[in-house]
Design an enzyme around this catalytic site. Structure first.
Site, PDB file in Angstrom:
ATOM      1  CG  LEU A 153      -1.757  -1.159   1.558  1.00  0.00           C
ATOM      2  CD1 LEU A 153      -2.477  -0.960   2.876  1.00  0.00           C
ATOM      3  CD2 LEU A 153      -2.733  -1.368   0.419  1.00  0.00           C
ATOM      4  CD  GLU A 155       2.455   7.009   4.696  1.00  0.00           C
ATOM      5  OE1 GLU A 155       2.312   8.237   4.777  1.00  0.00           O
ATOM      6  OE2 GLU A 155       3.273   6.370   5.372  1.00  0.00           O
ATOM      7  CE  LYS A 207       6.730  -3.552   1.742  1.00  0.00           C
ATOM      8  NZ  LYS A 207       5.507  -2.951   2.094  1.00  0.00           N
ATOM      9  CB  CYS A 263       8.009   2.099   2.941  1.00  0.00           C
ATOM     10  SG  CYS A 263       6.540   1.675   3.846  1.00  0.00           S
ATOM     11  NE  ARG A 331       6.282   7.525   9.585  1.00  0.00           N
ATOM     12  CZ  ARG A 331       5.619   6.373   9.677  1.00  0.00           C
ATOM     13  NH1 ARG A 331       6.168   5.350  10.296  1.00  0.00           N
ATOM     14  NH2 ARG A 331       4.427   6.251   9.144  1.00  0.00           N
TER      15      ARG A 331
HETATM   16  C1  UDX Z   1       5.927   2.960  -0.723  1.00  0.00           C
HETATM   17  C2  UDX Z   1       5.602   1.881  -1.771  1.00  0.00           C
HETATM   18  O1  UDX Z   1       5.187   2.506  -2.996  1.00  0.00           O
HETATM   19  C3  UDX Z   1       4.531   0.946  -1.257  1.00  0.00           C
HETATM   20  O2  UDX Z   1       4.310  -0.090  -2.197  1.00  0.00           O
HETATM   21  C4  UDX Z   1       5.013   0.345   0.066  1.00  0.00           C
HETATM   22  O3  UDX Z   1       4.062  -0.524   0.609  1.00  0.00           O
HETATM   23  C5  UDX Z   1       5.321   1.454   1.054  1.00  0.00           C
HETATM   24  O4  UDX Z   1       6.293   2.334   0.487  1.00  0.00           O
HETATM   25  P1  UDX Z   1       4.823   5.236   0.136  1.00  0.00           P
HETATM   26  O5  UDX Z   1       5.963   5.318   1.087  1.00  0.00           O
HETATM   27  O6  UDX Z   1       3.438   5.521   0.620  1.00  0.00           O
HETATM   28  O7  UDX Z   1       4.767   3.774  -0.542  1.00  0.00           O
HETATM   29  O8  UDX Z   1       5.120   6.287  -1.018  1.00  0.00           O
HETATM   30  P2  UDX Z   1       5.409   6.305  -2.579  1.00  0.00           P
HETATM   31  O9  UDX Z   1       4.236   6.858  -3.279  1.00  0.00           O
HETATM   32  O10 UDX Z   1       5.937   5.024  -3.068  1.00  0.00           O
HETATM   33  O11 UDX Z   1       6.564   7.411  -2.618  1.00  0.00           O
HETATM   34  C6  UDX Z   1       7.778   7.240  -1.876  1.00  0.00           C
HETATM   35  C7  UDX Z   1       8.698   8.412  -2.100  1.00  0.00           C
HETATM   36  O12 UDX Z   1       9.177   8.438  -3.433  1.00  0.00           O
HETATM   37  C8  UDX Z   1       8.044   9.771  -1.882  1.00  0.00           C
HETATM   38  O13 UDX Z   1       8.958  10.619  -1.227  1.00  0.00           O
HETATM   39  C9  UDX Z   1       7.757  10.274  -3.277  1.00  0.00           C
HETATM   40  O14 UDX Z   1       7.693  11.672  -3.382  1.00  0.00           O
HETATM   41  C10 UDX Z   1       8.961   9.714  -4.039  1.00  0.00           C
HETATM   42  N1  UDX Z   1       8.743   9.534  -5.475  1.00  0.00           N
HETATM   43  C11 UDX Z   1       7.831   8.621  -5.930  1.00  0.00           C
HETATM   44  C12 UDX Z   1       9.494  10.284  -6.384  1.00  0.00           C
HETATM   45  O15 UDX Z   1      10.327  11.115  -5.994  1.00  0.00           O
HETATM   46  N2  UDX Z   1       9.323  10.065  -7.711  1.00  0.00           N
HETATM   47  C13 UDX Z   1       8.434   9.156  -8.200  1.00  0.00           C
HETATM   48  O16 UDX Z   1       8.349   9.017  -9.438  1.00  0.00           O
HETATM   49  C14 UDX Z   1       7.668   8.421  -7.279  1.00  0.00           C
END
Ligand code: UDX
Length: 435
Positions: A153, A155, A207, A263, A331
Protein backbone atom coordinates in the site's frame (compact mmCIF):
# COMPACT_ATOMS: atom_id res chain seq x y z
CA UNK A 1 -13.92 -15.20 7.15
CA UNK A 2 -13.19 -14.17 10.74
CA UNK A 3 -9.91 -12.42 11.30
CA UNK A 4 -8.00 -10.04 13.50
CA UNK A 5 -5.42 -7.42 12.65
CA UNK A 6 -2.93 -6.88 15.45
CA UNK A 7 -1.70 -3.30 15.30
CA UNK A 8 -3.91 -0.49 14.04
CA UNK A 9 -1.20 1.48 12.27
CA UNK A 10 -1.16 2.07 8.57
CA UNK A 11 -1.14 -1.50 7.32
CA UNK A 12 -3.41 -3.01 9.98
CA UNK A 13 -6.08 -0.36 9.90
CA UNK A 14 -6.31 0.04 6.13
CA UNK A 15 -6.22 -3.68 5.35
CA UNK A 16 -8.54 -4.55 8.26
CA UNK A 17 -11.11 -1.99 7.14
CA UNK A 18 -10.86 -3.10 3.52
CA UNK A 19 -11.17 -6.79 4.45
CA UNK A 20 -14.33 -5.90 6.38
CA UNK A 21 -15.59 -4.02 3.34
CA UNK A 22 -15.17 -7.25 1.35
CA UNK A 23 -17.62 -8.90 3.77
CA UNK A 24 -15.30 -10.44 6.37
CA UNK A 25 -15.68 -10.12 10.14
CA UNK A 26 -12.63 -8.19 11.33
CA UNK A 27 -11.27 -7.20 14.74
CA UNK A 28 -8.65 -4.47 14.76
CA UNK A 29 -6.64 -4.90 17.94
CA UNK A 30 -4.47 -2.34 19.64
CA UNK A 31 -3.02 -1.99 23.14
CA UNK A 32 -3.83 1.72 23.11
CA UNK A 33 -7.38 2.00 24.55
CA UNK A 34 -7.57 5.68 23.65
CA UNK A 35 -6.98 4.80 19.99
CA UNK A 36 -9.63 2.08 20.18
CA UNK A 37 -12.20 4.49 21.62
CA UNK A 38 -11.53 6.99 18.86
CA UNK A 39 -11.76 4.30 16.18
CA UNK A 40 -15.16 3.25 17.50
CA UNK A 41 -16.23 6.82 16.71
CA UNK A 42 -14.69 6.54 13.23
CA UNK A 43 -11.81 8.86 14.15
CA UNK A 44 -8.82 7.45 12.34
CA UNK A 45 -5.36 7.92 13.89
CA UNK A 46 -3.89 8.17 10.40
CA UNK A 47 -4.55 10.56 7.55
CA UNK A 48 -5.81 8.55 4.60
CA UNK A 49 -8.37 9.92 2.16
CA UNK A 50 -11.63 7.94 2.34
CA UNK A 51 -10.65 5.84 5.34
CA UNK A 52 -12.90 7.47 7.97
CA UNK A 53 -16.04 6.80 5.91
CA UNK A 54 -15.04 3.21 5.25
CA UNK A 55 -14.42 2.67 8.98
CA UNK A 56 -17.78 4.23 9.89
CA UNK A 57 -19.76 2.15 7.37
CA UNK A 58 -18.17 -1.17 8.26
CA UNK A 59 -18.34 -0.52 12.00
CA UNK A 60 -22.05 0.28 11.67
CA UNK A 61 -22.56 -2.88 9.62
CA UNK A 62 -20.87 -4.80 12.48
CA UNK A 63 -18.27 -6.29 10.15
CA UNK A 64 -15.53 -4.23 11.76
CA UNK A 65 -14.79 -3.94 15.46
CA UNK A 66 -12.03 -2.39 17.53
CA UNK A 67 -10.74 -3.90 20.73
CA UNK A 68 -7.80 -4.12 23.08
CA UNK A 69 -8.89 -7.63 24.12
CA UNK A 70 -6.31 -9.72 22.30
CA UNK A 71 -7.51 -13.00 23.83
CA UNK A 72 -11.05 -12.63 22.51
CA UNK A 73 -9.86 -11.46 19.08
CA UNK A 74 -7.47 -14.41 18.71
CA UNK A 75 -10.01 -16.98 19.93
CA UNK A 76 -12.71 -15.68 17.56
CA UNK A 77 -10.48 -15.52 14.48
CA UNK A 78 -9.34 -18.07 11.92
CA UNK A 79 -6.78 -15.67 10.51
CA UNK A 80 -4.43 -13.58 12.66
CA UNK A 81 -2.60 -10.80 10.87
CA UNK A 82 0.52 -9.30 12.46
CA UNK A 83 0.61 -5.64 11.44
CA UNK A 84 2.84 -3.95 14.00
CA UNK A 85 5.71 -1.58 13.25
CA UNK A 86 9.19 -2.71 12.23
CA UNK A 87 11.30 0.45 12.60
CA UNK A 88 15.05 0.76 12.05
CA UNK A 89 17.09 0.28 15.23
CA UNK A 90 18.67 3.53 16.34
CA UNK A 91 22.23 3.96 15.09
CA UNK A 92 22.19 0.98 12.70
CA UNK A 93 20.55 -0.45 9.60
CA UNK A 94 19.08 -3.34 11.57
CA UNK A 95 15.32 -3.88 11.75
CA UNK A 96 13.80 -3.74 15.22
CA UNK A 97 11.53 -6.79 15.40
CA UNK A 98 10.66 -6.55 19.09
CA UNK A 99 7.00 -5.63 18.43
CA UNK A 100 6.55 -8.56 16.04
CA UNK A 101 8.08 -11.04 18.47
CA UNK A 102 6.04 -9.66 21.38
CA UNK A 103 2.87 -10.23 19.38
CA UNK A 104 3.99 -13.79 18.57
CA UNK A 105 4.54 -14.45 22.28
CA UNK A 106 1.22 -12.90 23.29
CA UNK A 107 -0.92 -14.74 20.75
CA UNK A 108 0.72 -18.07 21.55
CA UNK A 109 -1.02 -17.93 24.96
CA UNK A 110 -4.45 -17.93 23.34
CA UNK A 111 -4.21 -20.40 20.45
CA UNK A 112 -6.43 -23.37 21.30
CA UNK A 113 -7.71 -24.25 17.81
CA UNK A 114 -6.13 -24.10 14.34
CA UNK A 115 -5.06 -20.58 13.20
CA UNK A 116 -3.22 -19.11 10.26
CA UNK A 117 -0.81 -16.43 11.43
CA UNK A 118 -0.04 -13.99 8.66
CA UNK A 119 2.73 -11.43 8.73
CA UNK A 120 1.77 -8.22 6.93
CA UNK A 121 4.41 -6.11 8.64
CA UNK A 122 7.53 -5.72 6.49
CA UNK A 123 9.93 -8.20 8.06
CA UNK A 124 13.42 -9.45 7.13
CA UNK A 125 13.94 -12.86 5.57
CA UNK A 126 13.67 -15.65 8.21
CA UNK A 127 11.37 -13.66 10.53
CA UNK A 128 8.58 -16.14 9.75
CA UNK A 129 10.86 -18.95 10.96
CA UNK A 130 11.47 -17.09 14.20
CA UNK A 131 7.77 -16.38 14.72
CA UNK A 132 7.08 -20.08 14.20
CA UNK A 133 9.73 -20.98 16.78
CA UNK A 134 8.29 -18.59 19.37
CA UNK A 135 4.72 -19.83 18.93
CA UNK A 136 5.71 -23.49 18.94
CA UNK A 137 7.10 -23.08 22.46
CA UNK A 138 3.49 -22.94 23.66
CA UNK A 139 1.41 -24.35 20.78
CA UNK A 140 1.46 -27.71 18.96
CA UNK A 141 2.75 -27.35 15.34
CA UNK A 142 -0.48 -28.89 14.00
CA UNK A 143 -2.48 -25.97 15.45
CA UNK A 144 -0.94 -23.17 13.38
CA UNK A 145 0.83 -22.09 10.20
CA UNK A 146 2.89 -18.95 9.77
CA UNK A 147 2.46 -17.23 6.42
CA UNK A 148 4.00 -14.14 4.84
CA UNK A 149 1.63 -11.81 2.97
CA UNK A 150 3.46 -8.51 2.41
CA UNK A 151 1.51 -5.33 1.81
CA UNK A 152 2.29 -2.89 -1.01
CA UNK A 153 0.00 0.00 0.00
CA UNK A 154 1.06 3.57 -0.73
CA UNK A 155 0.07 6.25 1.73
CA UNK A 156 -2.62 8.48 0.27
CA UNK A 157 -3.62 5.75 -2.23
CA UNK A 158 -3.92 2.92 0.26
CA UNK A 159 -7.60 2.07 -0.21
CA UNK A 160 -7.31 2.00 -3.97
CA UNK A 161 -4.09 -0.02 -3.71
CA UNK A 162 -5.82 -2.55 -1.44
CA UNK A 163 -8.86 -2.89 -3.68
CA UNK A 164 -6.98 -3.02 -6.97
CA UNK A 165 -3.57 -4.52 -6.25
CA UNK A 166 -1.23 -5.49 -9.09
CA UNK A 167 -0.41 -8.67 -7.22
CA UNK A 168 -1.07 -10.53 -4.00
CA UNK A 169 1.98 -12.35 -2.69
CA UNK A 170 1.62 -15.32 -0.36
CA UNK A 171 4.63 -17.08 1.12
CA UNK A 172 4.15 -20.36 2.91
CA UNK A 173 6.11 -23.54 3.44
CA UNK A 174 2.81 -25.44 3.69
CA UNK A 175 1.21 -25.60 0.24
CA UNK A 176 -2.26 -26.29 1.67
CA UNK A 177 -2.41 -22.66 2.82
CA UNK A 178 -2.43 -21.25 -0.70
CA UNK A 179 -6.01 -22.36 -1.42
CA UNK A 180 -7.28 -20.78 1.82
CA UNK A 181 -5.52 -17.51 1.10
CA UNK A 182 -6.82 -17.55 -2.48
CA UNK A 183 -10.34 -17.79 -1.09
CA UNK A 184 -9.75 -14.76 1.12
CA UNK A 185 -8.49 -12.70 -1.80
CA UNK A 186 -10.95 -14.08 -4.36
CA UNK A 187 -12.86 -10.76 -4.83
CA UNK A 188 -9.61 -8.98 -5.71
CA UNK A 189 -8.31 -11.80 -7.90
CA UNK A 190 -11.59 -11.69 -9.84
CA UNK A 191 -10.92 -8.01 -10.53
CA UNK A 192 -7.57 -8.89 -12.10
CA UNK A 193 -5.00 -9.07 -9.28
CA UNK A 194 -2.26 -11.61 -9.90
CA UNK A 195 -2.13 -14.21 -7.13
CA UNK A 196 1.43 -15.33 -6.62
CA UNK A 197 2.54 -18.09 -4.26
CA UNK A 198 6.07 -18.75 -3.12
CA UNK A 199 8.09 -19.85 -0.11
CA UNK A 200 7.77 -17.85 3.12
CA UNK A 201 11.29 -16.46 2.82
CA UNK A 202 10.63 -15.67 -0.83
CA UNK A 203 7.61 -13.53 0.06
CA UNK A 204 9.58 -11.75 2.77
CA UNK A 205 12.28 -10.84 0.27
CA UNK A 206 9.84 -9.79 -2.48
CA UNK A 207 8.64 -6.93 -0.29
CA UNK A 208 12.13 -5.58 0.43
CA UNK A 209 13.35 -6.11 -3.13
CA UNK A 210 10.27 -4.30 -4.54
CA UNK A 211 10.72 -1.26 -2.34
CA UNK A 212 14.48 -1.17 -2.93
CA UNK A 213 13.92 -1.41 -6.68
CA UNK A 214 11.44 1.49 -6.68
CA UNK A 215 13.82 3.54 -4.53
CA UNK A 216 16.58 2.74 -7.03
CA UNK A 217 14.40 3.83 -9.95
CA UNK A 218 13.71 7.19 -8.30
CA UNK A 219 17.33 7.69 -7.34
CA UNK A 220 18.40 6.82 -10.87
CA UNK A 221 16.14 9.43 -12.43
CA UNK A 222 17.20 11.98 -9.80
CA UNK A 223 20.84 11.50 -10.77
CA UNK A 224 19.94 11.74 -14.47
CA UNK A 225 18.15 15.00 -13.56
CA UNK A 226 21.46 16.32 -12.20
CA UNK A 227 23.07 15.46 -15.51
CA UNK A 228 20.23 17.15 -17.43
CA UNK A 229 20.83 20.35 -15.50
CA UNK A 230 24.46 20.57 -16.49
CA UNK A 231 23.85 19.35 -20.05
CA UNK A 232 20.83 21.62 -20.69
CA UNK A 233 18.32 18.81 -21.29
CA UNK A 234 14.75 18.52 -20.05
CA UNK A 235 14.39 15.63 -17.53
CA UNK A 236 10.69 15.17 -18.37
CA UNK A 237 11.64 14.26 -21.93
CA UNK A 238 14.02 11.64 -20.59
CA UNK A 239 11.36 10.19 -18.24
CA UNK A 240 8.84 9.96 -21.08
CA UNK A 241 11.35 8.62 -23.58
CA UNK A 242 12.65 5.99 -21.17
CA UNK A 243 9.29 5.15 -19.61
CA UNK A 244 7.70 4.37 -22.98
CA UNK A 245 9.88 1.27 -23.11
CA UNK A 246 7.59 -1.28 -21.51
CA UNK A 247 10.59 -3.05 -19.98
CA UNK A 248 11.29 0.13 -18.01
CA UNK A 249 7.79 1.55 -17.42
CA UNK A 250 6.88 5.17 -16.82
CA UNK A 251 5.96 5.07 -13.13
CA UNK A 252 8.40 6.12 -10.40
CA UNK A 253 10.47 8.03 -12.93
CA UNK A 254 9.53 11.49 -11.64
CA UNK A 255 12.57 13.47 -10.60
CA UNK A 256 12.17 15.47 -7.43
CA UNK A 257 13.55 15.87 -3.94
CA UNK A 258 14.98 12.78 -2.30
CA UNK A 259 12.48 9.98 -1.66
CA UNK A 260 11.15 9.87 1.89
CA UNK A 261 8.39 8.23 3.89
CA UNK A 262 8.12 5.37 6.29
CA UNK A 263 9.10 2.63 3.86
CA UNK A 264 11.77 3.32 1.24
CA UNK A 265 14.40 4.75 3.62
CA UNK A 266 13.72 2.05 6.23
CA UNK A 267 13.43 -0.87 3.82
CA UNK A 268 16.53 -0.08 1.75
CA UNK A 269 18.54 -0.04 4.98
CA UNK A 270 16.78 -3.17 6.20
CA UNK A 271 17.60 -5.00 2.96
CA UNK A 272 21.28 -4.13 3.25
CA UNK A 273 21.37 -5.48 6.79
CA UNK A 274 19.61 -8.71 5.74
CA UNK A 275 22.14 -9.12 2.90
CA UNK A 276 25.02 -8.53 5.31
CA UNK A 277 23.67 -11.29 7.50
CA UNK A 278 23.83 -13.62 4.49
CA UNK A 279 27.26 -12.23 3.53
CA UNK A 280 25.96 -10.72 0.32
CA UNK A 281 27.05 -7.26 -0.78
CA UNK A 282 24.15 -5.20 -2.17
CA UNK A 283 26.36 -2.45 -3.55
CA UNK A 284 23.59 -0.89 -5.68
CA UNK A 285 21.19 -0.51 -2.76
CA UNK A 286 23.99 0.90 -0.61
CA UNK A 287 24.74 3.56 -3.17
CA UNK A 288 21.03 4.37 -3.55
CA UNK A 289 20.84 5.07 0.19
CA UNK A 290 23.88 7.32 0.01
CA UNK A 291 22.77 9.13 -3.14
CA UNK A 292 19.34 9.80 -1.63
CA UNK A 293 20.84 11.21 1.58
CA UNK A 294 23.17 13.44 -0.46
CA UNK A 295 20.26 14.65 -2.57
CA UNK A 296 18.50 16.23 0.40
CA UNK A 297 21.58 18.36 1.01
CA UNK A 298 22.21 19.03 -2.68
CA UNK A 299 18.73 20.37 -3.33
CA UNK A 300 18.71 22.36 -0.10
CA UNK A 301 22.03 24.06 -0.89
CA UNK A 302 20.68 25.13 -4.27
CA UNK A 303 18.61 27.71 -2.43
CA UNK A 304 21.88 29.57 -1.78
CA UNK A 305 22.63 29.71 -5.51
CA UNK A 306 19.10 30.77 -6.38
CA UNK A 307 19.25 33.57 -3.82
CA UNK A 308 22.84 34.57 -4.67
CA UNK A 309 23.85 33.65 -1.11
CA UNK A 310 21.52 36.31 0.32
CA UNK A 311 19.11 34.47 2.56
CA UNK A 312 19.35 36.37 5.83
CA UNK A 313 16.05 38.10 6.63
CA UNK A 314 14.54 36.97 3.32
CA UNK A 315 10.96 35.81 3.43
CA UNK A 316 10.75 32.24 2.17
CA UNK A 317 7.48 30.39 1.69
CA UNK A 318 7.57 26.59 1.67
CA UNK A 319 4.57 24.88 0.09
CA UNK A 320 4.16 21.33 1.34
CA UNK A 321 6.33 19.73 4.00
CA UNK A 322 5.18 16.10 4.09
CA UNK A 323 7.25 13.50 2.24
CA UNK A 324 4.69 13.46 -0.58
CA UNK A 325 1.15 14.67 -1.28
CA UNK A 326 -2.06 13.28 0.30
CA UNK A 327 -0.47 12.28 3.57
CA UNK A 328 0.33 14.00 6.85
CA UNK A 329 3.45 11.88 7.24
CA UNK A 330 6.67 13.78 7.88
CA UNK A 331 8.93 10.76 8.19
CA UNK A 332 12.19 11.24 6.27
CA UNK A 333 10.73 14.23 4.43
CA UNK A 334 13.33 16.40 2.72
CA UNK A 335 11.67 19.42 4.38
CA UNK A 336 13.24 18.27 7.66
CA UNK A 337 16.61 19.14 6.14
CA UNK A 338 15.43 22.13 4.11
CA UNK A 339 13.58 24.19 6.73
CA UNK A 340 16.22 23.97 9.53
CA UNK A 341 18.84 24.97 6.94
CA UNK A 342 16.87 28.05 5.88
CA UNK A 343 16.33 29.07 9.50
CA UNK A 344 20.01 28.60 10.29
CA UNK A 345 20.87 30.92 7.43
CA UNK A 346 18.59 33.58 8.93
CA UNK A 347 15.55 33.28 6.63
CA UNK A 348 12.00 34.00 7.78
CA UNK A 349 10.09 30.91 6.82
CA UNK A 350 6.37 30.59 6.41
CA UNK A 351 5.13 27.13 5.43
CA UNK A 352 1.77 25.86 4.37
CA UNK A 353 0.72 22.24 4.20
CA UNK A 354 -2.85 21.06 3.48
CA UNK A 355 -2.43 18.44 6.24
CA UNK A 356 -1.84 21.13 8.86
CA UNK A 357 1.00 22.40 11.08
CA UNK A 358 3.80 20.06 12.14
CA UNK A 359 5.38 19.49 15.56
CA UNK A 360 8.50 18.04 13.94
CA UNK A 361 10.01 21.51 13.41
CA UNK A 362 9.54 22.49 17.05
CA UNK A 363 8.81 26.08 18.05
CA UNK A 364 11.23 28.34 16.17
CA UNK A 365 11.43 32.11 16.17
CA UNK A 366 11.44 32.69 12.44
CA UNK A 367 9.14 29.84 11.46
CA UNK A 368 5.40 29.97 11.19
CA UNK A 369 2.62 27.82 9.78
CA UNK A 370 0.38 29.73 7.37
CA UNK A 371 -3.21 28.57 7.19
CA UNK A 372 -3.43 29.18 3.43
CA UNK A 373 -1.26 29.29 0.33
CA UNK A 374 -1.99 33.01 -0.02
CA UNK A 375 -0.91 33.81 3.53
CA UNK A 376 2.32 31.80 3.14
CA UNK A 377 3.25 33.48 -0.15
CA UNK A 378 2.27 37.08 0.58
CA UNK A 379 5.40 39.23 0.27
CA UNK A 380 7.70 36.23 -0.24
CA UNK A 381 11.14 36.63 -1.81
CA UNK A 382 11.26 32.94 -2.61
CA UNK A 383 8.57 30.26 -2.85
CA UNK A 384 9.74 26.67 -2.57
CA UNK A 385 7.36 23.96 -3.73
CA UNK A 386 8.41 20.87 -1.82
CA UNK A 387 5.36 18.59 -2.19
CA UNK A 388 3.06 17.94 -5.14
CA UNK A 389 -0.36 18.57 -3.54
CA UNK A 390 -3.04 19.32 -6.16
CA UNK A 391 -3.72 22.71 -4.54
CA UNK A 392 -0.19 23.84 -5.51
CA UNK A 393 -0.57 23.06 -9.20
CA UNK A 394 -2.29 26.16 -10.55
CA UNK A 395 -1.38 29.10 -8.36
CA UNK A 396 -1.48 32.62 -9.78
CA UNK A 397 1.76 33.61 -8.07
CA UNK A 398 1.84 37.24 -9.20
CA UNK A 399 -1.61 37.80 -7.78
CA UNK A 400 -0.87 36.36 -4.34
CA UNK A 401 2.73 37.41 -3.71
CA UNK A 402 1.87 41.04 -4.38
CA UNK A 403 5.45 42.14 -4.99
CA UNK A 404 8.01 42.15 -7.81
CA UNK A 405 11.16 40.10 -8.13
CA UNK A 406 10.14 37.05 -6.19
CA UNK A 407 11.54 33.69 -7.25
CA UNK A 408 10.12 30.17 -7.36
CA UNK A 409 12.03 26.98 -6.66
CA UNK A 410 9.83 24.11 -7.76
CA UNK A 411 11.26 20.80 -6.52
CA UNK A 412 8.38 18.84 -8.08
CA UNK A 413 8.35 20.39 -11.57
CA UNK A 414 4.68 21.31 -11.30
CA UNK A 415 4.93 24.33 -13.62
CA UNK A 416 5.92 24.99 -17.20
CA UNK A 417 9.12 27.12 -17.20
CA UNK A 418 8.20 28.80 -20.50
CA UNK A 419 4.82 29.94 -19.19
CA UNK A 420 6.36 31.44 -16.06
CA UNK A 421 9.15 33.08 -18.03
CA UNK A 422 6.50 34.73 -20.21
CA UNK A 423 5.04 36.22 -17.04
CA UNK A 424 8.49 37.46 -15.98
CA UNK A 425 8.69 35.14 -12.99
CA UNK A 426 12.13 33.78 -12.09
CA UNK A 427 11.53 30.06 -11.94
CA UNK A 428 13.90 27.23 -11.02
CA UNK A 429 13.02 23.55 -11.10
CA UNK A 430 14.64 20.13 -11.09
CA UNK A 431 16.45 18.61 -14.06
CA UNK A 432 15.56 21.31 -16.53
CA UNK A 433 17.17 24.64 -15.69
CA UNK A 434 20.85 25.37 -15.45
CA UNK A 435 21.72 26.64 -12.00
C1 UDX B 1 5.93 2.96 -0.72
C2 UDX B 1 5.60 1.88 -1.77
O1 UDX B 1 5.19 2.51 -3.00
C3 UDX B 1 4.53 0.95 -1.26
O2 UDX B 1 4.31 -0.09 -2.20
C4 UDX B 1 5.01 0.35 0.07
O3 UDX B 1 4.06 -0.52 0.61
C5 UDX B 1 5.32 1.45 1.05
O4 UDX B 1 6.29 2.33 0.49
P1 UDX B 1 4.82 5.24 0.14
O5 UDX B 1 5.96 5.32 1.09
O6 UDX B 1 3.44 5.52 0.62
O7 UDX B 1 4.77 3.77 -0.54
O8 UDX B 1 5.12 6.29 -1.02
P2 UDX B 1 5.41 6.30 -2.58
O9 UDX B 1 4.24 6.86 -3.28
O10 UDX B 1 5.94 5.02 -3.07
O11 UDX B 1 6.56 7.41 -2.62
C6 UDX B 1 7.78 7.24 -1.88
C7 UDX B 1 8.70 8.41 -2.10
O12 UDX B 1 9.18 8.44 -3.43
C8 UDX B 1 8.04 9.77 -1.88
O13 UDX B 1 8.96 10.62 -1.23
C9 UDX B 1 7.76 10.27 -3.28
O14 UDX B 1 7.69 11.67 -3.38
C10 UDX B 1 8.96 9.71 -4.04
N1 UDX B 1 8.74 9.53 -5.47
C11 UDX B 1 7.83 8.62 -5.93
C12 UDX B 1 9.49 10.28 -6.38
O15 UDX B 1 10.33 11.11 -5.99
N2 UDX B 1 9.32 10.07 -7.71
C13 UDX B 1 8.43 9.16 -8.20
O16 UDX B 1 8.35 9.02 -9.44
C14 UDX B 1 7.67 8.42 -7.28
Amino acid sequence: MKMCMIGTGYVGLVSGTCFADLGNKVYCVDKDQNKINKLKNAISPIYEPGLDDLIRNNFKAKRLDFTSDLEKAVKDSQLIFICVGTPTKKGSNLVDLSQVFNVAKSISKYIKSYKIIITKSTVPVTTGDQIEKIISRKVKKSLFDVVSNPEFLREGEAIRDFKYPDRIVIGSNNKKIFKKMELLYEPLIKKGAKFFCTSRKGAELIKYASNAFLATKITFINEIANLCETAGINIEDISVGMGSDERIGSRFLRAGPAYGGSCFPKDTKGLVSIANKFKSNLSIVKSVIKSNQNRKILLTKRVLKIMNNKIKNKKIAVLGVTFKANTDDMRESSSLVLIPFLLKKGAKVSYHDPSGPKNEFGKKKNLNFASSINKACLGADLIIINTEWDEFKSIDFKKIVKKNNFKIYDMRNLYNPIELEKRNIKYYSVGRSKL
